[in-house]
Design a protein around this motif. Structure first.
Motif, short mmCIF file in Angstrom:
data_model
loop_
_atom_site.label_atom_id
_atom_site.label_comp_id
_atom_site.label_asym_id
_atom_site.label_seq_id
_atom_site.Cartn_x
_atom_site.Cartn_y
_atom_site.Cartn_z
N LEU A 71 43.25 -80.27 53.03
CA LEU A 71 42.87 -79.11 52.21
C LEU A 71 41.38 -79.11 51.91
CD1 LEU A 71 45.98 -79.20 49.88
CD2 LEU A 71 45.49 -77.46 51.60
N LYS A 72 40.81 -80.30 51.71
CA LYS A 72 39.36 -80.38 51.48
C LYS A 72 38.59 -79.99 52.75
CE LYS A 72 38.89 -83.77 47.77
NZ LYS A 72 38.27 -85.06 47.40
N MET A 73 39.10 -80.37 53.91
CA MET A 73 38.44 -79.99 55.16
C MET A 73 38.46 -78.48 55.34
SD MET A 73 39.68 -83.05 57.74
CE MET A 73 38.61 -82.62 59.12
N LEU A 74 39.57 -77.84 54.96
CA LEU A 74 39.62 -76.38 55.02
C LEU A 74 38.58 -75.76 54.09
CD1 LEU A 74 43.46 -75.66 55.12
CD2 LEU A 74 41.84 -75.72 57.03
N ARG A 75 38.36 -76.38 52.93
CA ARG A 75 37.34 -75.87 52.00
C ARG A 75 35.95 -75.99 52.62
NH1 ARG A 75 40.97 -77.99 48.40
NH2 ARG A 75 41.58 -76.61 46.72
N ILE A 76 35.69 -77.10 53.29
CA ILE A 76 34.39 -77.27 53.95
C ILE A 76 34.19 -76.15 54.98
CG2 ILE A 76 33.10 -78.74 55.57
CD1 ILE A 76 34.32 -81.16 54.06
N GLY A 77 35.25 -75.85 55.73
CA GLY A 77 35.16 -74.77 56.71
C GLY A 77 34.86 -73.43 56.06
N PHE A 78 35.47 -73.19 54.89
CA PHE A 78 35.25 -71.92 54.19
C PHE A 78 33.83 -71.86 53.62
CE2 PHE A 78 35.20 -69.64 50.12
CZ PHE A 78 35.51 -68.36 50.57
N PHE A 79 33.43 -72.91 52.89
CA PHE A 79 32.13 -72.87 52.23
C PHE A 79 30.96 -72.89 53.22
CE2 PHE A 79 34.53 -74.78 48.53
CZ PHE A 79 34.46 -73.65 47.76
N GLU A 80 31.16 -73.49 54.39
CA GLU A 80 30.07 -73.58 55.36
C GLU A 80 30.24 -72.57 56.50
OE1 GLU A 80 28.90 -77.53 56.38
OE2 GLU A 80 29.37 -78.31 54.39
N ASN A 81 31.22 -71.66 56.34
CA ASN A 81 31.41 -70.56 57.29
C ASN A 81 31.59 -71.07 58.72
OD1 ASN A 81 31.75 -67.85 57.91
ND2 ASN A 81 29.57 -67.54 58.34
N ARG A 86 38.03 -76.92 65.24
CA ARG A 86 37.16 -77.84 65.99
C ARG A 86 35.81 -77.97 65.30
NH1 ARG A 86 38.98 -79.24 71.05
NH2 ARG A 86 40.72 -78.01 71.83
N ALA A 87 35.25 -76.84 64.87
CA ALA A 87 33.96 -76.87 64.19
C ALA A 87 34.07 -77.61 62.86
CB ALA A 87 33.45 -75.45 63.96
N ILE A 88 35.17 -77.44 62.14
CA ILE A 88 35.37 -78.14 60.87
C ILE A 88 35.44 -79.64 61.11
CG2 ILE A 88 36.94 -78.51 58.94
CD1 ILE A 88 37.77 -75.55 59.23
N ALA A 89 36.24 -80.06 62.11
CA ALA A 89 36.38 -81.49 62.41
C ALA A 89 35.04 -82.10 62.81
CB ALA A 89 37.42 -81.70 63.50
N ALA A 90 34.26 -81.37 63.63
CA ALA A 90 32.96 -81.88 64.06
C ALA A 90 32.00 -82.00 62.88
CB ALA A 90 32.36 -80.96 65.13
#
Length: 199
Positions: A71-81, A86-90
């Motif tokens: 869930l935190k990784m999904l937040r990183i994806g949202f906040f950093e657009n 794949r982009a979130i994991a990288a």
């Protein structure tokens, strides 16, 4: 003058002590977000919701990835657009700030993008809805949500800009009745999140 950073063709050291590695520390934003999640007891509530979806540890096998990390990784994806998993994991693998937010030191690998699909398929619609309920309740407690009901839908609706054709379509039905009607009466498919929650 500046120090030139040229590519090295030789290997200086095989082992580097961990105390010489840069620290994975969250930025001020992620530090405050972690503090907010701690105050709302987010991790404990999510673990309680998700625990039935995971195997009993006494049965052996490799433990699953912490759903709070997912869930935190999904937040990183949202906040950093970021455009996809794949982009979130990288980003989480490369960024010291993201690693600090997730609680991963530099010497430990962060979850791969394939983990997103595994966790998403493992958790039921009811569990995902309960997690959204935790988040919405926290937003409501902070005064960031007003009103009695909230519905989020990702249906594709054909645009019609003609005000003359505008019709009032409030049916007085509940959100989940509406979703089931859209799905043809079968209801949401298990394991697939429909994106809705209500306070």
């Amino acid at each position: 003058m500046f120090e030139r950073r040229e590519r090295s063709e030789k290997q200086d050291e095989f082992w580097v002590p961990t105390d010489r590695l840069p620290a994975a520390a969250p930025s001020a934003f992620y530090r405050k977000l972690n503090a907010t999640l701690d105050r709302m007891d987010f991790a404990r509530k999510v673990w309680a919701i998700c625990e039935p979806a995971y195997a009993d540890p006494s049965r052996g096998g490799r433990p699953g990835i912490d759903p709070v990390v997912y869930l935190k990784m999904l937040r990183i994806g949202f906040f950093e657009n970021l455009p996809g998993q794949r982009a979130i994991a990288a980003r989480c693998e490369d960024s010291l700030s993201a690693r600090g937010f997730l609680g991963y030191p530099l010497e430990k690998a962060t979850p791969e993008q394939s983990s997103f699909t595994v966790i998403r398929d493992r958790l039921s619609v009811e569990q995902l809805e309960a997690i959204h309920g935790v988040l919405l309740a926290a937003l409501h407690a902070h005064g960031l949500l007003r009103g009695r009901k909230l519905g989020i839908d990702r249906s594709v609706i054909e645009a019609n800009a003609s005000l003359r054709a505008l019709e009032h379509r409030h049916t007085e039905e509940s959100y989940w009745d509406y979703v089931r009607r859209l799905a043809g009466g079968g209801g949401p498919r298990p394991g697939r999140h429909q994106g809705g929650a209500a306070l």
